[in-house]
Every structure is written in C-alpha cells, then in structure tokens.
Design a protein around this motif. Structure first.
Motif, mmCIF file in Angstrom:
data_model
loop_
_atom_site.group_PDB
_atom_site.id
_atom_site.type_symbol
_atom_site.label_atom_id
_atom_site.label_comp_id
_atom_site.label_asym_id
_atom_site.label_seq_id
_atom_site.Cartn_x
_atom_site.Cartn_y
_atom_site.Cartn_z
ATOM 1 N N PHE A 99 0.826 -1.207 0.000
ATOM 2 C CA PHE A 99 0.000 0.000 0.000
ATOM 3 C C PHE A 99 0.859 1.255 0.000
ATOM 4 C CE2 PHE A 99 -4.350 -1.540 1.781
ATOM 5 C CZ PHE A 99 -4.288 -2.655 0.975
ATOM 6 N N HIS A 100 1.913 1.277 0.799
ATOM 7 C CA HIS A 100 2.813 2.424 0.946
ATOM 8 C C HIS A 100 2.008 3.677 1.313
ATOM 9 C CE1 HIS A 100 6.794 4.051 0.730
ATOM 10 N NE2 HIS A 100 6.496 4.976 -0.162
ATOM 11 N N GLY A 101 2.655 4.624 1.939
ATOM 12 C CA GLY A 101 1.991 5.881 2.254
ATOM 13 C C GLY A 101 1.256 5.896 3.571
ATOM 14 N N PHE A 102 0.857 4.720 4.077
ATOM 15 C CA PHE A 102 0.177 4.640 5.365
ATOM 16 C C PHE A 102 1.194 4.347 6.462
ATOM 17 C CE2 PHE A 102 -3.158 3.657 2.332
ATOM 18 C CZ PHE A 102 -4.242 4.368 2.832
ATOM 19 N N ALA A 103 1.022 5.004 7.608
ATOM 20 C CA ALA A 103 1.898 4.723 8.738
ATOM 21 C C ALA A 103 1.758 3.258 9.128
ATOM 22 C CB ALA A 103 1.538 5.616 9.915
ATOM 23 N N PRO A 104 2.858 2.532 9.295
ATOM 24 C CA PRO A 104 2.761 1.104 9.628
ATOM 25 C C PRO A 104 1.890 0.813 10.840
ATOM 26 C CG PRO A 104 4.985 1.629 8.955
ATOM 27 C CD PRO A 104 4.252 2.939 9.029
ATOM 28 N N ARG A 105 1.927 1.682 11.841
ATOM 29 C CA ARG A 105 1.124 1.408 13.046
ATOM 30 C C ARG A 105 -0.367 1.332 12.733
ATOM 31 N NH1 ARG A 105 2.395 6.627 13.445
ATOM 32 N NH2 ARG A 105 4.282 6.194 14.600
ATOM 33 N N ILE A 160 8.044 5.983 -6.799
ATOM 34 C CA ILE A 160 8.230 6.687 -5.533
ATOM 35 C C ILE A 160 9.362 6.072 -4.717
ATOM 36 C CG2 ILE A 160 7.174 7.061 -3.253
ATOM 37 C CD1 ILE A 160 4.552 7.595 -4.676
ATOM 38 N N THR A 161 9.371 4.745 -4.612
ATOM 39 C CA THR A 161 10.413 4.102 -3.815
ATOM 40 C C THR A 161 11.778 4.226 -4.497
ATOM 41 O OG1 THR A 161 9.778 1.960 -4.780
ATOM 42 C CG2 THR A 161 8.842 2.523 -2.644
ATOM 43 N N ALA A 162 11.787 4.201 -5.829
ATOM 44 C CA ALA A 162 13.057 4.408 -6.537
ATOM 45 C C ALA A 162 13.609 5.801 -6.280
ATOM 46 C CB ALA A 162 12.861 4.185 -8.035
ATOM 47 N N ALA A 163 12.698 6.761 -6.027
ATOM 48 C CA ALA A 163 13.128 8.127 -5.703
ATOM 49 C C ALA A 163 13.563 8.256 -4.248
ATOM 50 C CB ALA A 163 11.993 9.105 -6.002
ATOM 51 N N GLY A 164 13.478 7.172 -3.484
ATOM 52 C CA GLY A 164 13.913 7.187 -2.091
ATOM 53 C C GLY A 164 12.951 7.870 -1.145
ATOM 54 N N LEU A 165 11.666 7.906 -1.511
ATOM 55 C CA LEU A 165 10.678 8.583 -0.673
ATOM 56 C C LEU A 165 10.004 7.595 0.273
ATOM 57 C CD1 LEU A 165 8.980 10.886 -3.327
ATOM 58 C CD2 LEU A 165 10.539 11.593 -1.497
ATOM 59 N N SER A 166 10.078 7.888 1.549
ATOM 60 C CA SER A 166 9.342 7.111 2.534
ATOM 61 C C SER A 166 7.853 7.384 2.375
ATOM 62 C CB SER A 166 9.778 7.496 3.948
ATOM 63 O OG SER A 166 9.365 8.837 4.230
ATOM 64 N N ALA A 180 6.503 10.854 0.862
ATOM 65 C CA ALA A 180 5.688 10.875 -0.352
ATOM 66 C C ALA A 180 4.416 11.678 -0.131
ATOM 67 C CB ALA A 180 5.344 9.451 -0.773
ATOM 68 N N ASN A 181 3.809 11.519 1.049
ATOM 69 C CA ASN A 181 2.594 12.263 1.366
ATOM 70 C C ASN A 181 2.887 13.743 1.587
ATOM 71 O OD1 ASN A 181 -0.055 10.602 1.800
ATOM 72 N ND2 ASN A 181 1.582 9.283 2.543
ATOM 73 N N ALA A 182 3.958 14.041 2.306
ATOM 74 C CA ALA A 182 4.303 15.446 2.565
ATOM 75 C C ALA A 182 4.613 16.177 1.265
ATOM 76 C CB ALA A 182 5.490 15.531 3.520
ATOM 77 N N LEU A 183 5.279 15.494 0.337
ATOM 78 C CA LEU A 183 5.567 16.103 -0.965
ATOM 79 C C LEU A 183 4.272 16.346 -1.737
ATOM 80 C CD1 LEU A 183 7.669 17.048 -3.052
ATOM 81 C CD2 LEU A 183 7.716 14.678 -3.913
ATOM 82 N N ALA A 220 9.836 14.074 7.828
ATOM 83 C CA ALA A 220 9.724 13.922 6.380
ATOM 84 C C ALA A 220 9.934 15.263 5.678
ATOM 85 C CB ALA A 220 8.356 13.342 6.020
ATOM 86 N N ILE A 221 9.337 16.311 6.225
ATOM 87 C CA ILE A 221 9.528 17.646 5.646
ATOM 88 C C ILE A 221 10.998 18.045 5.695
ATOM 89 C CG2 ILE A 221 9.066 20.110 6.029
ATOM 90 C CD1 ILE A 221 6.224 19.323 6.840
#
Length: 274
Positions: free
Chosen positions: A59-65, A159-165, A169-172, A198-199
């Motif tokens: 899914f990515h983008g969601f906080a794991p917790r 997104i992951t290739a760009a190294g974005l957590s 990714a959401n903050a961007l 992240a910012i």
C-alpha cells in the motif's frame, strides 16, 4: 498513450467503495471492527489473508502502526470470502445508477487485462487473479480495480526508486498540490513528529520549504514522478491492451462523469475531477 482523464475515471469508479456512507457498517456486518480494519482487510483480501508487513509494503503511504492495528486481527474476526463479497456488494450498489453502461463495457474491460504485464505489480496482479464475477457490473468493477491498482503499483515503484518514505511521499504531495485531503497527515496515520521529519528530509533535497510548501524544484520533481509513472504504465501494456483502452476511453470517462454527477461528494474524494 491513454489520457489522464481515463486514469482519473478509473480512480473514481474504483474508489467509491472506500468512502460510501455505509462502508464501515457493511464490513462490521461480516465481523470487522472499525473503518480502518474494513479498509485494509477489504483492499488486501485479493492477496489472501496478508499480515501487516505485506500490506505496508504494497500500500505504501500509510503509517505502519495504522496497518498493524487492523491486521492480522481482521482475519480472526471475519472470513476473507465474506469480506470480498461485502466489497463487491458495495461496488454493485454504488454503480447501480450506471449499471447498464457498466454491463455494456464489462467484456471489453476484462479483455484489457489479458494484455497487461503484471510483473512487479503484486497488488494489481492479485486483483486480476480473483475469480471473475457472474455479475457484469461487478466484473466491470473488478477490471477497473485491477487497472487502478496496476497504476498504483507502477507509481509505488517510482516513488520508492526516488527514495521517498511513506511520510515523505505524502508530505511532498501536500506541499506540491497533489494531495486529495487537507488533513493528509492524519488520514495516513503519521504523527506530527514523523511528518516534520519527512519535511526536513525534503527540505534537504530542496523540494520543500521549512513550512512544508513546495519549491519550484519540488514541484518539478513531483511532476517528474508522475511522468515516470505514466511511462512505467505504458511499458506494461501490450499493443492490444493499449488499443483497447484508447477505444474504451470515451465510454469509461463518460460513465465516470455520469456517476460523479450523481455522487459528487464521493467522486470528489476519489479523483481530481469528474
């Protein structure tokens, strides 16, 4: 190349199941508890009964917790097939106003899937591999969903290739105007501290200002991510699938616009425009 309008229409037609007013109640009726358990279980059920690590990864983008609160407990509370059926019933009911048009397009949309390269697109492949529904409206929605997740998997790869957590990714997206929700941070489960970290990372790249606003460089970078996603999407469609999508584009976009006209609130939460 297929247009942004087509992929936005696919997003709209797929995404209503997450925001329908009775979505939570429907999943609670089969044993799940709360909105997020319903969301994560229903969207991931194509994968089987996955644990939280697989869902965080796909899914990515969601906080794991946020994911760990829902899974794997969901599979103790509800049967996976019952969850899938509740999801299909939601889709069937939401598309009822455009059922005739969806039925007419179902066969052609299903044929598109035969020309998709699913390699590296696990969530999309799982949806494409689900048994085909005998209900043409649900079958149409299944095909739309597989294509929606196909583009999503392509986007995640970029997104992951760009190294974005996930948080970055959401903050961007928020800082550059690509986010759908004003409260994207809380919607995705990130704490203020994680969001600020992240910012800070994106400030170091020169993509955001310290207050989270996109810089010219950041806006260009986010557009490049979108353009790269488009290239990956196109690369995974064979000539016949591309041709079929081009032929179907006007009908699918028109159907989405008709549906969005009757469901403006839901459409506004699932796509940029109708």
């Amino acid at each position: 190349m297929t247009s942004k309008d087509l992929w936005n229409a696919i997003e709209i037609l797929h995404g209503g199941v997450y925001f329908a007013p009775d979505a939570q109640a429907r999943y609670e009726a089969v044993g799940l508890k709360g909105y997020w358990m319903g969301y994560f279980a229903s969207r991931s059920a194509a994968l089987g009964t996955p644990g939280p690590e697989l869902v965080v990864a796909t899914f990515h983008g969601f906080a794991p917790r946020l994911v760990h609160r829902a899974l794997p407990d969901a599979w103790r509370f509800a049967d996976r097939d019952a969850v899938l059926e509740a999801r299909y019933e939601l889709a069937r009911d939401l598309l009822a106003p455009v059922a005739e048009r969806a039925t007419a397009l179902a066969g052609s949309m299903r044929q598109v899937l035969a020309g998709v390269d699913w390699a590296g697109k696990p969530l999309a492949a799982a949806h494409a591999g689900l048994p085909r529904s005998d209900d043409p409206v649900v079958d149409f929605w299944q095909s739309v969903t597989a294509l929606r997740e196909y583009r999503g998997d392509c986007h995640l790869a970029v997104i992951t290739a760009a190294g974005l957590s996930g948080a970055a990714a959401n903050a961007l997206a928020v800082g550059t105007g690509w986010a759908w929700f004003a409260d994207q941070r809380s919607k995705r489960g990130w704490t203020e501290e994680e969001w600020q970290a992240a910012i800070t990372d994106l400030v170091t790249r020169g993509w955001l200002t310290p207050d989270g606003e996109g810089t010219d460089t950041g806006r260009a970078a986010r557009q490049q991510i979108e353009d790269a996603t488009d290239r990956v999407v196109v690369a995974g469609l064979d000539r016949e699938a591309t041709s079929r999508l081009l032929t179907l584009e006007a009908d699918v976009v028109g159907l989405a616009r008709e549906w969005a006209h009757d469901h403006p609130t839901l459409a506004g939460r699932t796509g940029r425009s109708a």
